[in-house]
Design an enzyme around this catalytic site. Sequence first.
Site, PDB file in Angstrom:
ATOM      1  CG  ASP A 207      -2.201   0.598   1.085  1.00  0.00           C
ATOM      2  OD1 ASP A 207      -2.244   1.630   0.404  1.00  0.00           O
ATOM      3  OD2 ASP A 207      -3.191   0.079   1.626  1.00  0.00           O
TER       4      ASP A 207
ATOM      5  CG  HIS B 217      -8.509  -0.426   5.431  1.00  0.00           C
ATOM      6  ND1 HIS B 217      -8.311  -0.747   4.109  1.00  0.00           N
ATOM      7  CD2 HIS B 217      -8.062   0.841   5.576  1.00  0.00           C
ATOM      8  CE1 HIS B 217      -7.770   0.290   3.488  1.00  0.00           C
ATOM      9  NE2 HIS B 217      -7.602   1.261   4.351  1.00  0.00           N
ATOM     10  CG  ASP B 218     -10.820   3.053   4.108  1.00  0.00           C
ATOM     11  OD1 ASP B 218     -10.230   3.213   5.190  1.00  0.00           O
ATOM     12  OD2 ASP B 218     -10.283   3.249   3.004  1.00  0.00           O
TER      13      ASP B 218
END
Length: 581
Positions: free
Chosen positions: A113, A353-354
Amino acid sequence: MLLGREKAFYNTYMENSTRWWQNAIGYIIYPESFKDSNGDGIGDLKGIESKLDYLHDLGINLIWLGPIFASPMDDNGYDVSDYYKINPLYGTMEDFDSLMNKAHSLGIRIILDLTLNHTSDEHPWFQMAIKDENSKERGYYYFRKGKRENGKLLPPNNWKGFFASSAWENVEGTDEFYLHIFSKKMPDTNWSNPLLREEYFTISSFWLDKGADGFRLDALAHLSKDLSFSDSSNPADNNGLVLDTSKFSNRPELYDYLKEYEQRVLKGRDVCTIGEVGGGISPTDSLKLSSYENGSISMVFNFDTVWNNGAFGSISKRDDEIKTDVISLKSNFMKWYNTCHDKADMPLYWCNHDHPRVLSQYGSVQFRNESAKMLLTTLLFLYGTPFIYNGDEIGMSNVNYDSIDDFRGDKATIDEVKEERSLGFDDATILHYLCRNSRVNARTPMQWDKSKNAGFSEGNPKFKANLNFNDGVNVYDEMRDPWSILNFYEYAIGIRKGSIISQAINEGSLEILDYNHPDVFAYLHSGQHKYCVISSFRPYTTYFTFLYEIGDVLLHNYDGVIIKDHVFTLRPFESFLLRLR
Ligand code: NOJ
Ligand code: CA
């Protein structure tokens, strides 16, 4: 589940393909919560390495690893203070090398990332930019003079950022502000500056030279800004601010920056790059980024299939007003498929994860087993590269915390709470809303077994584990239960990797069956071989008319098929993968 010839074919297909990611099974790891190896309460690289065999057995061969570079962790690693260093909380460069070696030995590729849009305010570039107005680093960011109104110093314009505040922060003791569309500890980098771009070319090449298999490019859509920095004319909030993403998303220069990035970094390398472009881009525009013909990166993540249940910003809604809009889901998947399928590769995912957990959004905690299996079946056989979010394979769901305090540790959520309080919402309402909507729901410890903290850590993790790990929602128990969600995942992934079905998905044509059915998502791949998925998204019985001749039922989350006079009776969240005659 792949046996003999199938496996051999699959491996050759993967290895010989110039676009290997097209047939990969992706998995998203959120490092902080995945596995802690040293008891400090924080997930780490050694922990991830210790679970690679598990992922390999599951059938995963591509990992999107959340941010692991040095960071003060204001936004959990998306605020990078040194791009050449592993976050000491996660381990060392040796740990990284060891993780990559082990992954590669298992045939798993890892993409990192990488945040190009901003750094941490603790990055030496930013420190220098603040210290010396004439430094070259000053030009790596956007500094602008504020406005004076009635003696009061105001930001240069009315832009609001994603973290519920002005997108500008004053540099103490001066009239200058810097731009930050995320937290104020994450100043935006100035991609119109060739020197800044050069820095990122070097950083990116460094990690690819070290063996990374590509990048998930964070917040990619925002690299170019409206350099006039004019006010947005859209309606403002109570503080006179406007979240107008057109001022800093998918603007024309973005495509030029990425062309250069491709030339300088990616050219000649067999790597996969996935750009996060959010919800503001049309499929047609996305082709300028990722088409086979003239794109610069491999694929883009869009957000169109997320939040199709009215939950986004739903603080004033009752629970019964949150309902999956199945027609909208179908049309969003098909909108992207129709424009892109023969022109570009596409990732497929429910959430990351958001977002809150997909099981709590489109599935049901009451029908955990059935709905988790249904959600996988629906996603896995669409056109694209599936990405499973860590924990979805055991049916992890949203938290049931009893205090707003339990959400501390996520800056975006804390900022949101402040905003909701200022709008007059009471804490009970806010708490209820966070348990439905906060991204913390997806960041709780991965549930490995029934021991302390669900086997994630012997220390004190930032977020409390979801207590359902005691009720069988954990890897250890599910491995031992033949009907578990986990075993279904492994079996289904094995089927997805089959050569004939892969070809049918990649090369056949995909159509939705009964588009206007409000409860059922059904689709058909036709070509030499025909496969069909039929999925109910409802916790009650529904009916579905089906005129094709069934060959085999390849996947099913219930016993026995109920069909009479060409009409299926579908039980709650019932779902099939069928081979047709
Ligand atoms: C997108 C990431 O997925 C999110 O977690 C982060 O807060 C923003 N980009 C800012 O980097
Ligand atoms: Ca640790």
